[in-house]
Design a protein around this motif. Structure first.
Motif, PDB file in Angstrom:
ATOM      1  N   GLU A 130       0.459  -1.766   0.024  1.00  0.00           N
ATOM      2  CA  GLU A 130      -0.399  -0.479   0.101  1.00  0.00           C
ATOM      3  C   GLU A 130       0.548   1.073  -0.395  1.00  0.00           C
ATOM      4  O   GLU A 130       0.121   2.061  -0.594  1.00  0.00           O
ATOM      5  CB  GLU A 130      -0.685  -0.167   0.878  1.00  0.00           C
ATOM      6  N   ASN A 131       1.708   1.227   0.877  1.00  0.00           N
ATOM      7  CA  ASN A 131       3.332   2.399   1.006  1.00  0.00           C
ATOM      8  C   ASN A 131       3.908   2.270  -0.550  1.00  0.00           C
ATOM      9  O   ASN A 131       3.544   3.898  -0.735  1.00  0.00           O
ATOM     10  CB  ASN A 131       4.230   2.448   1.912  1.00  0.00           C
ATOM     11  N   CYS A 132       3.613   2.007  -1.532  1.00  0.00           N
ATOM     12  CA  CYS A 132       4.027   1.989  -2.716  1.00  0.00           C
ATOM     13  C   CYS A 132       3.514   2.206  -3.979  1.00  0.00           C
ATOM     14  O   CYS A 132       3.813   3.218  -4.332  1.00  0.00           O
ATOM     15  CB  CYS A 132       4.764   0.899  -2.734  1.00  0.00           C
ATOM     16  N   LYS A 133       2.523   1.475  -3.194  1.00  0.00           N
ATOM     17  CA  LYS A 133       1.430   2.403  -4.186  1.00  0.00           C
ATOM     18  C   LYS A 133       0.728   3.568  -3.952  1.00  0.00           C
ATOM     19  O   LYS A 133       0.807   4.200  -5.090  1.00  0.00           O
ATOM     20  CB  LYS A 133      -0.162   1.797  -4.251  1.00  0.00           C
ATOM     21  N   LYS A 134       1.259   4.205  -3.435  1.00  0.00           N
ATOM     22  CA  LYS A 134       0.660   6.000  -2.922  1.00  0.00           C
ATOM     23  C   LYS A 134       1.899   6.116  -3.354  1.00  0.00           C
ATOM     24  O   LYS A 134       1.645   7.378  -3.723  1.00  0.00           O
ATOM     25  CB  LYS A 134       0.256   6.191  -1.123  1.00  0.00           C
ATOM     26  N   VAL A 135       2.751   5.785  -2.760  1.00  0.00           N
ATOM     27  CA  VAL A 135       4.014   6.684  -3.791  1.00  0.00           C
ATOM     28  C   VAL A 135       3.852   6.833  -4.770  1.00  0.00           C
ATOM     29  O   VAL A 135       5.043   8.093  -5.083  1.00  0.00           O
ATOM     30  CB  VAL A 135       5.298   5.910  -2.462  1.00  0.00           C
ATOM     31  N   LEU A 136       3.752   5.763  -5.554  1.00  0.00           N
ATOM     32  CA  LEU A 136       3.689   6.041  -7.641  1.00  0.00           C
ATOM     33  C   LEU A 136       2.772   6.483  -7.804  1.00  0.00           C
ATOM     34  O   LEU A 136       2.554   6.917  -9.049  1.00  0.00           O
ATOM     35  CB  LEU A 136       3.686   4.457  -7.613  1.00  0.00           C
ATOM     36  N   THR A 137       1.581   6.625  -7.088  1.00  0.00           N
ATOM     37  CA  THR A 137       0.341   7.321  -7.572  1.00  0.00           C
ATOM     38  C   THR A 137       1.046   8.789  -7.371  1.00  0.00           C
ATOM     39  O   THR A 137       0.434   9.935  -8.697  1.00  0.00           O
ATOM     40  CB  THR A 137      -0.563   7.183  -6.310  1.00  0.00           C
ATOM     41  N   LEU A 138       1.068   9.151  -6.441  1.00  0.00           N
ATOM     42  CA  LEU A 138       2.054  10.482  -5.864  1.00  0.00           C
ATOM     43  C   LEU A 138       3.392  11.136  -6.992  1.00  0.00           C
ATOM     44  O   LEU A 138       2.685  11.771  -7.565  1.00  0.00           O
ATOM     45  CB  LEU A 138       2.302  10.931  -4.595  1.00  0.00           C
ATOM     46  N   PHE A 139       3.750   9.984  -7.014  1.00  0.00           N
ATOM     47  CA  PHE A 139       4.760  10.183  -8.947  1.00  0.00           C
ATOM     48  C   PHE A 139       3.931  10.367 -10.154  1.00  0.00           C
ATOM     49  O   PHE A 139       4.498  11.149 -10.269  1.00  0.00           O
ATOM     50  CB  PHE A 139       5.400   9.332  -8.215  1.00  0.00           C
ATOM     51  N   PHE A 140       3.323   9.609 -10.026  1.00  0.00           N
ATOM     52  CA  PHE A 140       3.249   9.301 -11.914  1.00  0.00           C
ATOM     53  C   PHE A 140       1.520  10.144 -12.165  1.00  0.00           C
ATOM     54  O   PHE A 140       1.528  11.306 -13.166  1.00  0.00           O
ATOM     55  CB  PHE A 140       2.360   7.724 -11.442  1.00  0.00           C
ATOM     56  N   ASN A 142       2.955  13.372 -11.113  1.00  0.00           N
ATOM     57  CA  ASN A 142       3.610  15.124 -11.104  1.00  0.00           C
ATOM     58  C   ASN A 142       4.027  15.567  -9.829  1.00  0.00           C
ATOM     59  O   ASN A 142       4.001  16.665  -9.690  1.00  0.00           O
ATOM     60  CB  ASN A 142       3.333  15.319 -12.698  1.00  0.00           C
ATOM     61  N   THR A 143       3.587  14.879  -8.195  1.00  0.00           N
ATOM     62  CA  THR A 143       3.920  15.038  -7.324  1.00  0.00           C
ATOM     63  C   THR A 143       5.343  16.173  -7.739  1.00  0.00           C
ATOM     64  O   THR A 143       6.213  14.652  -7.725  1.00  0.00           O
ATOM     65  CB  THR A 143       3.483  14.396  -6.094  1.00  0.00           C
ATOM     66  N   SER A 144       5.543  17.019  -6.514  1.00  0.00           N
ATOM     67  CA  SER A 144       7.016  17.071  -6.784  1.00  0.00           C
ATOM     68  C   SER A 144       7.588  16.740  -5.319  1.00  0.00           C
ATOM     69  O   SER A 144       6.851  15.974  -4.687  1.00  0.00           O
ATOM     70  CB  SER A 144       7.321  18.797  -6.432  1.00  0.00           C
ATOM     71  N   TYR A 145       8.851  16.076  -5.436  1.00  0.00           N
ATOM     72  CA  TYR A 145       9.208  15.224  -4.266  1.00  0.00           C
ATOM     73  C   TYR A 145       9.325  15.978  -2.953  1.00  0.00           C
ATOM     74  O   TYR A 145       8.998  15.103  -2.215  1.00  0.00           O
ATOM     75  CB  TYR A 145      11.030  14.697  -4.509  1.00  0.00           C
ATOM     76  N   LYS A 146       8.863  17.311  -2.468  1.00  0.00           N
ATOM     77  CA  LYS A 146       9.081  17.963  -1.375  1.00  0.00           C
ATOM     78  C   LYS A 146       7.609  17.802  -1.453  1.00  0.00           C
ATOM     79  O   LYS A 146       6.825  17.342  -0.154  1.00  0.00           O
ATOM     80  CB  LYS A 146       9.391  19.813  -1.855  1.00  0.00           C
TER      81      LYS A 146
END
Length: 187
Positions: A130-140, A142-146
């Motif tokens: 679930e953690n990876c899904k959330k991170v990748l969803t944000l990344f895909f 175009n959410t900034s790393y900040k």
């Protein structure tokens, strides 16, 4: 017979009552999406029709199973077709004398291939944490790393970058381990 299979069979058998039901249920969402994304009513009608044809042709060739609801599957197909159309329009040169180089059959085959890739991607996305899904969803998205640091409670952007990298690697591993991967990676 599931509701999804009934819809697919109805498309295959050209059952006008069920097809009208599909239009009534799904088309308003498709129209809204396309109108909000630089399209017109005619574009929405064309894309919706193209998606129905694409799904019917694919089901005729290979009896596939829809894992989500038929309505969600059709809507996603329409969204993907519209995004592809917008990309084509963006790259198109305006000239009335240009001949279309991609035949309709090849275009449909490419669209079906794209849809199969998307299905493999979303199926494998469900296999990671679930953690990876959330991170990748944000990344895909175009959410900034900040912002990923803030939303996920990480200590630094470096941690966020490492987490994105590891999650992408895990997702990629799941995709490449699937037997469908080799047939879908090239045309």
């Amino acid at each position: 017979m599931t509701k999804n299979t009934q819809y697919l069979s109805s498309l295959l058998n050209n059952d006008s009552k069920v097809i009208m039901d599909i239009y009534t249920i799904v088309f308003p969402r498709v129209r809204k999406f396309i109108l909000q994304n630089k399209g017109q009513q005619q574009d929405a009608e064309d894309i919706f029709q193209k998606a129905l044809i694409q799904i019917t042709v694919r089901y005729q060739k290979e009896k596939f199973e829809i894992k989500s609801s038929f309505e969600a599957y059709l809507f996603t197909s329409c969204k993907n077709l519209w995004r592809k159309e917008l990309k084509k329009l963006k790259n198109r040169v305006t000239n009335d004398h240009i001949i279309e180089l991609v035949p309709e059959e090849r275009d449909m085959a490419l669209t079906i291939l794209e849809q199969k890739r998307w299905e493999l991607f979303t199926e494998k996305l469900d296999l990671i944490s679930e953690n990876c899904k959330k991170v990748l969803t944000l990344f895909f998205n175009n959410t900034s790393y900040k912002d990923i640091v803030k939303k996920m409670g990480y200590n630094s952007e470096t941690v966020a970058r490492q987490r994105v990298f590891k999650c992408k690697a895990k997702l990629s591993e799941h995709i490449k381990d699937d037997q469908r991967y080799n047939s879908l990676k090239t045309l």
